[in-house]
Design a protein around this motif. Sequence first.
Motif, mmCIF file in Angstrom:
data_model
loop_
_atom_site.group_PDB
_atom_site.id
_atom_site.type_symbol
_atom_site.label_atom_id
_atom_site.label_comp_id
_atom_site.label_asym_id
_atom_site.label_seq_id
_atom_site.Cartn_x
_atom_site.Cartn_y
_atom_site.Cartn_z
ATOM 1 N N LYS A 56 18.173 -43.560 -1.919
ATOM 2 C CA LYS A 56 18.362 -42.124 -1.728
ATOM 3 C C LYS A 56 19.667 -41.644 -2.325
ATOM 4 N N GLY A 57 20.636 -42.557 -2.562
ATOM 5 C CA GLY A 57 21.898 -42.157 -3.149
ATOM 6 C C GLY A 57 21.935 -42.279 -4.650
ATOM 7 N N MET A 58 20.869 -42.768 -5.250
ATOM 8 C CA MET A 58 20.847 -42.965 -6.692
ATOM 9 C C MET A 58 20.579 -41.657 -7.410
ATOM 10 N N PRO A 59 21.080 -41.541 -8.656
ATOM 11 C CA PRO A 59 20.814 -40.326 -9.433
ATOM 12 C C PRO A 59 19.324 -40.129 -9.653
ATOM 13 N N ILE A 60 18.950 -38.875 -9.807
ATOM 14 C CA ILE A 60 17.552 -38.548 -10.076
ATOM 15 C C ILE A 60 17.157 -39.078 -11.445
ATOM 16 N N LEU A 61 15.988 -39.664 -11.507
ATOM 17 C CA LEU A 61 15.470 -40.177 -12.776
ATOM 18 C C LEU A 61 14.884 -39.027 -13.581
ATOM 19 N N LEU A 62 15.444 -38.791 -14.772
ATOM 20 C CA LEU A 62 14.896 -37.780 -15.668
ATOM 21 C C LEU A 62 13.574 -38.293 -16.243
ATOM 22 N N PRO A 63 12.722 -37.411 -16.776
ATOM 23 C CA PRO A 63 11.460 -37.891 -17.351
ATOM 24 C C PRO A 63 11.707 -38.997 -18.369
ATOM 25 N N THR A 64 11.250 -40.181 -18.038
ATOM 26 C CA THR A 64 11.516 -41.365 -18.848
ATOM 27 C C THR A 64 10.210 -42.008 -19.266
ATOM 28 N N GLN A 65 10.103 -42.301 -20.558
ATOM 29 C CA GLN A 65 8.885 -42.930 -21.060
ATOM 30 C C GLN A 65 8.896 -44.415 -20.744
ATOM 31 N N ALA A 66 7.758 -44.918 -20.291
ATOM 32 C CA ALA A 66 7.625 -46.334 -19.970
ATOM 33 C C ALA A 66 7.312 -47.127 -21.231
ATOM 34 N N CYS A 67 7.926 -48.304 -21.324
ATOM 35 C CA CYS A 67 7.693 -49.201 -22.449
ATOM 36 C C CYS A 67 7.369 -50.589 -21.922
ATOM 37 N N THR A 68 6.662 -51.356 -22.715
ATOM 38 C CA THR A 68 6.305 -52.706 -22.301
ATOM 39 C C THR A 68 7.462 -53.656 -22.558
ATOM 40 N N MET A 69 7.486 -54.733 -21.785
ATOM 41 C CA MET A 69 8.504 -55.765 -21.934
ATOM 42 C C MET A 69 7.847 -57.047 -22.422
ATOM 43 N N ASN A 70 8.489 -57.647 -23.421
ATOM 44 C CA ASN A 70 7.999 -58.902 -23.971
ATOM 45 C C ASN A 70 9.160 -59.872 -24.072
#
Length: 534
Positions: A160-174
């Motif tokens: 609850k104390g963390m900054p708000i996440l702006l619209p962020t695109q998800a990417c895959t991890m390899n």
Amino acid sequence: MMDLGTSLSALPRLLGRSPNGGQKPSKKVLQRSRRSMTPEETRLLSLAAIQGCISWAPDLLLPIDLARLAMVAPELGVVVEEVCRHQLRAAGCLHITNDMAQFVGCHQRLHRAQRQRAIVQPGSCASENYSVAVDSYGRLFVWGRPGWLEDSGDTDAQPKGMPILLPTQACTMNAAEGRRPAPKFVTAVASRHAILALSESGQLMYAQVRRARNGRAISVDLFPLSELQSVHVTNVSTRYGQAFAVTDQGQVFAWGLPTGDPDRQDLKCSLGFGEITTCLYPKLLPSFGPGATPIRFVATGACHTIFVSVFGEVYTVGNSDWGKLGLGAKTASQKQVLEPRKVYFDVHPKPKIVSAAAGMRHSLFLASSGEVWGCGHERHGQLANLSSKVAGLSDLPKPASASSSSTWAPLRLDRLPQFCTSVAAGVASSFFVTEFGSVYFCGTACGQSEPFGRPTMHNKAQPFKIPGLKRIVEVSVSMEMTRCKWEHATFQCQDGLLYAWGHSGHGELQANITKGYCNDVVHLDSWPMPLSGS
């Protein structure tokens, strides 16, 4: 007047060559042919071209365009009828009339069937304190404060104390290549514990939000759900603490927790395996295994689940309080239903259910006829029925005495004014999307006495048309079980635009709206995200 077949055979002659072949006509020949055409020949040539286009690409024209074409050009009746039949088959509606006078009605049914079919793969989802959406390019975005999904690198950090996440695109991890663009997604669902995204190839992936120790968001990473990599998933659902995936064979995989909140043991329920247990990895539900009834759609609530089969049948499982499972008053003394049971509708002919929505204490069933059926708790007006007994939100009866304020078997909601194509259910609220793209609301919103500007004295069981919404195809409403009861909703337009309403203190609506609550529908001007941001 020549018929369409004659006009097709005359097409080579009109282009200046013999029907049996020949050299490609020169520009001068084409120009001379056009100058020598009579109005009738021009009209027939146009009809032939249109016939070729719609025969080659039967899904190219919208239903309303086909209806207009059939009315202004009766010669195209046969081919338009065949295109109608093709699209109706694709939409799962096999009946079609041969009467030309019924073309408009036929296309109306086609439009409705397509709209109802589209909600199997929703494009946006409102979850607890955050939102997710898939844009027209198949990119997945997350914004808000998904604290339960965060990997901050600091075990003492409070979400609850963390900054708000702006619209962020998800990417895959390899492991070998690092971050890379994700596949094209068709739908995404979210809960307090998971974000699940389904690609157009049927691959199911889950997301995790990563932050630095200072709270700054680093990325939204996607990982394949290895247990389901060998199956083709067509529908996915998650809410609160459980998740379900439907395959192209109609089988259902389930996994999750008995309850999404350890402090809410009253919301424990079965996934459908015959006992209340934790299942950390996707496991095939035996009730819908090989040779059993194939499932096409799943809706999850706080403590119950609804399964809709390809035949329009309904099965439910979970906590049976308030009659939300729709299994009749005989389950009033049975708190838990451990395996899916079939729901029966006391009407003939039986409705063919195409979709459903599961709230905290009630359920909604959408029929192919556009009618909506409901069951469960109705005292807050969430069931739009003339016989609903409505009370204030603070007056919460106990399940043991819920017989006077609950509907234990599905009941048709007779207050709805129009054909419905989509439904959504919240804690004590219901949303109904009509074929015209308008949205009706009934019930009670958490923390708001006048949601969407509805007058205080308005009957809560009477559907209220939400102002400012047009061409909407689907609605998603969050459902939080904590004492705060923050609630927000997203509305997706047919052109991809997003509208939102409700709690905005965590950036659920968009980053520049953090005033706490938006009681009016707002347009998310940051959506869709620019393509250059990919």
